[in-house]
Design a protein around this motif. Structure first.
Motif, mmCIF file in Angstrom:
data_model
loop_
_atom_site.group_PDB
_atom_site.id
_atom_site.type_symbol
_atom_site.label_atom_id
_atom_site.label_comp_id
_atom_site.label_asym_id
_atom_site.label_seq_id
_atom_site.Cartn_x
_atom_site.Cartn_y
_atom_site.Cartn_z
ATOM 1 N N VAL A 1 -14.618 71.737 52.150
ATOM 2 C CA VAL A 1 -14.136 70.300 51.194
ATOM 3 C C VAL A 1 -15.632 69.531 52.393
ATOM 4 O O VAL A 1 -16.570 70.077 53.463
ATOM 5 C CB VAL A 1 -13.217 69.917 52.374
ATOM 6 C CG1 VAL A 1 -12.990 68.758 51.807
ATOM 7 C CG2 VAL A 1 -11.799 70.261 52.853
ATOM 8 N N LEU B 1 -15.039 64.888 51.045
ATOM 9 C CA LEU B 1 -13.989 64.383 50.273
ATOM 10 C C LEU B 1 -13.724 63.256 51.105
ATOM 11 O O LEU B 1 -13.555 62.453 51.849
ATOM 12 C CB LEU B 1 -12.815 65.557 50.189
ATOM 13 C CG LEU B 1 -11.379 64.953 50.604
ATOM 14 C CD1 LEU B 1 -10.963 65.060 48.491
ATOM 15 C CD2 LEU B 1 -10.553 65.582 51.045
ATOM 16 N N TYR C 1 -10.378 59.352 49.348
ATOM 17 C CA TYR C 1 -9.339 59.232 48.098
ATOM 18 C C TYR C 1 -8.768 58.788 48.508
ATOM 19 O O TYR C 1 -8.897 58.555 49.726
ATOM 20 C CB TYR C 1 -8.829 60.845 48.946
ATOM 21 C CG TYR C 1 -7.057 60.741 48.219
ATOM 22 C CD1 TYR C 1 -7.307 61.652 46.804
ATOM 23 C CD2 TYR C 1 -5.732 59.793 48.539
ATOM 24 C CE1 TYR C 1 -6.259 61.997 46.092
ATOM 25 C CE2 TYR C 1 -4.363 60.610 47.553
ATOM 26 C CZ TYR C 1 -4.210 61.664 46.925
ATOM 27 O OH TYR C 1 -3.890 61.024 45.837
ATOM 28 N N LEU D 1 -4.068 68.055 49.592
ATOM 29 C CA LEU D 1 -4.980 67.848 48.361
ATOM 30 C C LEU D 1 -5.323 69.408 48.232
ATOM 31 O O LEU D 1 -5.539 69.655 47.994
ATOM 32 C CB LEU D 1 -6.317 67.415 48.592
ATOM 33 C CG LEU D 1 -6.115 65.680 48.405
ATOM 34 C CD1 LEU D 1 -6.748 64.598 49.437
ATOM 35 C CD2 LEU D 1 -6.181 65.404 46.995
ATOM 36 N N ARG E 1 -1.481 66.972 44.564
ATOM 37 C CA ARG E 1 -2.892 65.886 44.409
ATOM 38 C C ARG E 1 -4.525 66.101 43.695
ATOM 39 O O ARG E 1 -4.964 67.337 44.191
ATOM 40 C CB ARG E 1 -2.879 64.996 45.636
ATOM 41 C CG ARG E 1 -2.124 64.101 46.025
ATOM 42 C CD ARG E 1 -1.547 62.727 45.563
ATOM 43 N NE ARG E 1 -0.689 62.650 45.586
ATOM 44 C CZ ARG E 1 0.755 63.049 45.172
ATOM 45 N NH1 ARG E 1 1.580 64.141 44.808
ATOM 46 N NH2 ARG E 1 2.246 61.948 46.145
ATOM 47 N N ALA F 1 -8.585 66.426 43.571
ATOM 48 C CA ALA F 1 -9.368 65.256 44.319
ATOM 49 C C ALA F 1 -10.163 65.235 43.638
ATOM 50 O O ALA F 1 -10.390 65.864 42.466
ATOM 51 C CB ALA F 1 -9.693 66.508 45.805
ATOM 52 N N THR G 1 -15.401 68.499 45.255
ATOM 53 C CA THR G 1 -15.205 68.064 46.705
ATOM 54 C C THR G 1 -14.260 69.096 47.645
ATOM 55 O O THR G 1 -14.196 69.454 48.690
ATOM 56 C CB THR G 1 -14.837 67.226 47.302
ATOM 57 O OG1 THR G 1 -13.455 66.683 46.029
ATOM 58 C CG2 THR G 1 -14.980 65.805 46.091
ATOM 59 N N GLY H 1 -8.201 58.803 44.072
ATOM 60 C CA GLY H 1 -9.097 59.868 43.933
ATOM 61 C C GLY H 1 -10.313 60.320 42.760
ATOM 62 O O GLY H 1 -10.775 60.384 42.973
#
Length: 291
Positions: free
Chosen positions: A15, A18, A20, A58, A63, A65, A69, A279
């Motif tokens: 990651v 990131l 959101y 995520l 969801r 992103a 990320t 996001g």
């Protein structure tokens, strides 16, 4: 040009920066950086509303992103059709079908139990399930055992668990976590487990991630943290509990009382299951997967 990514191997999780936001523009996650290796077992730790569920959703591809990320096994879990993802969270736990007058054998068959008989039988034994149960006539803990078996019958490469052992008794939970540990040691798979219950977990995780107010405050392998240095308690479980308790106390001091004007208003605060977050994108539609 590189060839297709091998999706039979245990996936690592990367990651990178990131962030959101939810539809009301409130921040759910901010500038998260993580690197979790293949075959790891990670405990995701944090107070209610810290952003754990948002991060798990995520990672699961539920969801969208911002591009670049999140990488799970080298793939974007939303865009690239990541295979072998099992996410067990609130919507799965609240599925109304498991409260109707239906038998356990029917439910297990409906999720592929006949195709994976060895896994089915192992899970029935590990979770101490009676195949003659009718789901409308069992306790919450017994119902949760059946749900776990349903969710895990099909082999997975990455398992994302969001507070799904709260109804299990101590022995059932211990046996279940032992099964998961064995999975990562024998198969090509990786686990991230968000929980507030730390009993008998000192020897289970390979990594810890501490979240607060939508950000990751600490993360690393178990050797990174001073669990062994907590001399006030004799058991490793108590030392782990004291480490996490210290984290949560610091988090509360940083955030302040929830109804205070000075409280920091960052984190999911129960919004993770609401409408899709931005996001940076707005409403999301995942790319159809081909099999």
């Amino acid at each position: 040009m590189s060839g297709p990514i091998d999706q039979t191997l245990a996936p690592g999780i990367e990651v990178t920066k990131l962030s959101y936001s939810f539809p009301d523009s409130s921040v759910g996650l901010r500038d998260i950086i993580l690197s979790l290796p293949p075959s790891s077992r990670t405990l995701l730790i944090g107070a209610n509303g810290a952003g754990k569920t948002t991060l798990l959703r995520l990672l699961s591809g539920k969801r969208l992103a911002p591009s670049g990320t999140i990488s799970v096994g080298g793939l974007d879990p939303f865009k690239d059709g990541l295979e072998g993802v099992t996410y067990l969270g609130l919507e799965w736990v609240l599925n109304p079908i498991v409260r109707t007058d239906i038998g356990v054998q029917e439910l297990l068959r409906s999720v592929g139990g006949d195709h994976y008989p060895e896994r089915r039988d192992e899970l029935v034994e590990v979770l101490d399930i009676d195949l003659e149960w009718r789901m409308h006539a069992v306790s919450d803990g017994e119902r949760r055992r059946v749900q776990l078996a349903m969710g895990l019958i099909r082999p997975w490469r990455i398992l994302l668990l969001d507070e799904i052992t709260v109804d299990l008794d101590l022995l059932s939970r211990s046996n279940f976590l032992g099964f998961l540990k064995q999975e990562t040691e024998k198969r090509q798979c990786t686990i991230v487990y968000a929980t507030h219950i730390l009993d008998n977990l000192a020897e289970w995780p390979t990594h810890l991630v501490h979240m607060s107010l939508g950000k990751v405050k600490e993360w690393g392998s178990m050797e990174t943290f001073d669990v062994q240095g907590k001399r006030e308690y004799d058991s490793g479980n108590s030392r782990l509990g004291m480490l996490v308790l210290g984290w949560l106390k610091d988090d509360l001091q940083e955030r302040g009382p929830r109804n205070s004007k000075q409280a920091v208003k960052v984190g999911s605060e129960g919004k993770s299951y609401a409408a899709a977050g931005t996001g940076g994108y707005g409403s999301e539609v995942a790319k159809p997967r081909t099999f």
